[in-house]
Design a protein around this motif. Structure first.
Motif, mmCIF file in Angstrom:
data_model
loop_
_atom_site.group_PDB
_atom_site.id
_atom_site.type_symbol
_atom_site.label_atom_id
_atom_site.label_comp_id
_atom_site.label_asym_id
_atom_site.label_seq_id
_atom_site.Cartn_x
_atom_site.Cartn_y
_atom_site.Cartn_z
ATOM 1 N N GLU A 81 25.489 3.692 3.390
ATOM 2 C CA GLU A 81 26.791 4.213 2.962
ATOM 3 C C GLU A 81 26.703 4.876 1.592
ATOM 4 O O GLU A 81 27.339 5.901 1.350
ATOM 5 C CB GLU A 81 27.830 3.100 2.964
ATOM 6 N N ALA A 82 25.907 4.301 0.681
ATOM 7 C CA ALA A 82 25.736 4.898 -0.646
ATOM 8 C C ALA A 82 25.060 6.270 -0.529
ATOM 9 O O ALA A 82 25.453 7.226 -1.212
ATOM 10 C CB ALA A 82 24.926 3.977 -1.545
ATOM 11 N N LEU A 83 24.064 6.382 0.337
ATOM 12 C CA LEU A 83 23.409 7.667 0.562
ATOM 13 C C LEU A 83 24.368 8.684 1.162
ATOM 14 O O LEU A 83 24.386 9.850 0.775
ATOM 15 C CB LEU A 83 22.205 7.497 1.483
ATOM 16 N N PHE A 84 25.176 8.234 2.118
ATOM 17 C CA PHE A 84 26.138 9.137 2.751
ATOM 18 C C PHE A 84 27.138 9.639 1.713
ATOM 19 O O PHE A 84 27.413 10.837 1.635
ATOM 20 C CB PHE A 84 26.869 8.438 3.899
ATOM 21 N N ALA A 85 27.673 8.747 0.912
ATOM 22 C CA ALA A 85 28.646 9.134 -0.108
ATOM 23 C C ALA A 85 28.027 10.115 -1.102
ATOM 24 O O ALA A 85 28.671 11.094 -1.505
ATOM 25 C CB ALA A 85 29.171 7.901 -0.830
ATOM 26 N N ALA A 86 26.778 9.877 -1.460
ATOM 27 C CA ALA A 86 26.112 10.757 -2.420
ATOM 28 C C ALA A 86 25.818 12.133 -1.826
ATOM 29 O O ALA A 86 25.676 13.106 -2.562
ATOM 30 C CB ALA A 86 24.820 10.107 -2.901
ATOM 31 N N SER A 87 25.741 12.237 -0.505
ATOM 32 C CA SER A 87 25.427 13.511 0.123
ATOM 33 C C SER A 87 26.652 14.378 0.331
ATOM 34 O O SER A 87 26.515 15.563 0.670
ATOM 35 C CB SER A 87 24.725 13.293 1.470
ATOM 36 N N GLN A 88 27.822 13.822 0.132
ATOM 37 C CA GLN A 88 29.043 14.575 0.344
ATOM 38 C C GLN A 88 29.343 15.452 -0.866
ATOM 39 O O GLN A 88 29.186 15.025 -1.998
ATOM 40 C CB GLN A 88 30.227 13.631 0.597
ATOM 41 N N PRO A 89 29.767 16.696 -0.615
ATOM 42 C CA PRO A 89 30.106 17.553 -1.752
ATOM 43 C C PRO A 89 31.287 16.947 -2.530
ATOM 44 O O PRO A 89 32.192 16.366 -1.932
ATOM 45 C CB PRO A 89 30.479 18.890 -1.131
ATOM 46 N N THR A 90 31.228 17.059 -3.813
ATOM 47 C CA THR A 90 32.319 16.532 -4.627
ATOM 48 C C THR A 90 33.454 17.529 -4.676
ATOM 49 O O THR A 90 33.232 18.740 -4.737
ATOM 50 C CB THR A 90 31.841 16.210 -6.063
ATOM 51 N N THR A 91 34.650 17.011 -4.596
ATOM 52 C CA THR A 91 35.843 17.844 -4.649
ATOM 53 C C THR A 91 36.379 17.798 -6.064
ATOM 54 O O THR A 91 36.605 16.719 -6.610
ATOM 55 C CB THR A 91 36.920 17.309 -3.670
ATOM 56 N N PRO A 92 36.554 18.967 -6.680
ATOM 57 C CA PRO A 92 37.084 18.944 -8.040
ATOM 58 C C PRO A 92 38.497 18.350 -8.065
ATOM 59 O O PRO A 92 39.290 18.581 -7.165
ATOM 60 C CB PRO A 92 37.110 20.414 -8.453
ATOM 61 N N THR A 93 38.753 17.569 -9.086
ATOM 62 C CA THR A 93 40.084 16.975 -9.214
ATOM 63 C C THR A 93 41.003 17.978 -9.890
ATOM 64 O O THR A 93 40.583 18.713 -10.788
ATOM 65 C CB THR A 93 40.031 15.681 -10.045
ATOM 66 N N PRO A 94 42.266 18.026 -9.452
ATOM 67 C CA PRO A 94 43.206 18.967 -10.076
ATOM 68 C C PRO A 94 43.454 18.590 -11.520
ATOM 69 O O PRO A 94 43.510 17.419 -11.857
ATOM 70 C CB PRO A 94 44.486 18.844 -9.250
ATOM 71 N N GLU A 95 43.540 19.583 -12.353
ATOM 72 C CA GLU A 95 43.821 19.342 -13.764
ATOM 73 C C GLU A 95 45.305 19.141 -13.968
ATOM 74 O O GLU A 95 46.124 19.745 -13.299
ATOM 75 C CB GLU A 95 43.337 20.515 -14.614
ATOM 76 N N GLY A 96 45.614 18.320 -14.954
ATOM 77 C CA GLY A 96 46.987 18.200 -15.359
ATOM 78 C C GLY A 96 47.582 16.960 -14.951
ATOM 79 O O GLY A 96 48.344 16.395 -14.480
#
Length: 96
Positions: A81-96
């Motif tokens: 599961e840690a490997l799977f999570a690390a392989s997922q593209p990160t989604t930028p968090t909205p600012e503000g």
């Protein structure tokens, strides 16, 4: 040497897929699929150029997930599961 090994892996890959498709025993089929996944991992390792980290993580996830069924005294699920999570593209968090 890499190309010769990759050619042999391609042949073995074809044979493991055929064997898995023809195998009626559940555990024997899973072993062939595990072998097939391992061959994918070997192909990735032998390709020229830098390793694709996301591809390597996904392949290791698959190997660990399937191998988990063969190792009743070891829980590989958290590592997979840690490997799977690390392989997922990160989604930028909205600012503000």
């Amino acid at each position: 040497m890499h190309e010769q090994i990759l050619q042999l892996i391609t042949q073995a890959h074809s044979l493991t897929e055929q064997g898995a498709a023809a195998e009626s025993d559940y555990w024997e089929r899973k072993k062939l699929v595990l072998a097939d996944l391992s061959l994918h991992l070997a192909q990735t390792a032998l390709r020229r150029g830098p390793l694709n980290a996301q591809e390597l993580q996904r392949q290791l996830f698959s190997v660990l997930t399937l191998a988990n069924g063969f190792l009743p005294t070891i829980d590989l699920k958290p590592t997979a599961e840690a490997l799977f999570a690390a392989s997922q593209p990160t989604t930028p968090t909205p600012e503000g």
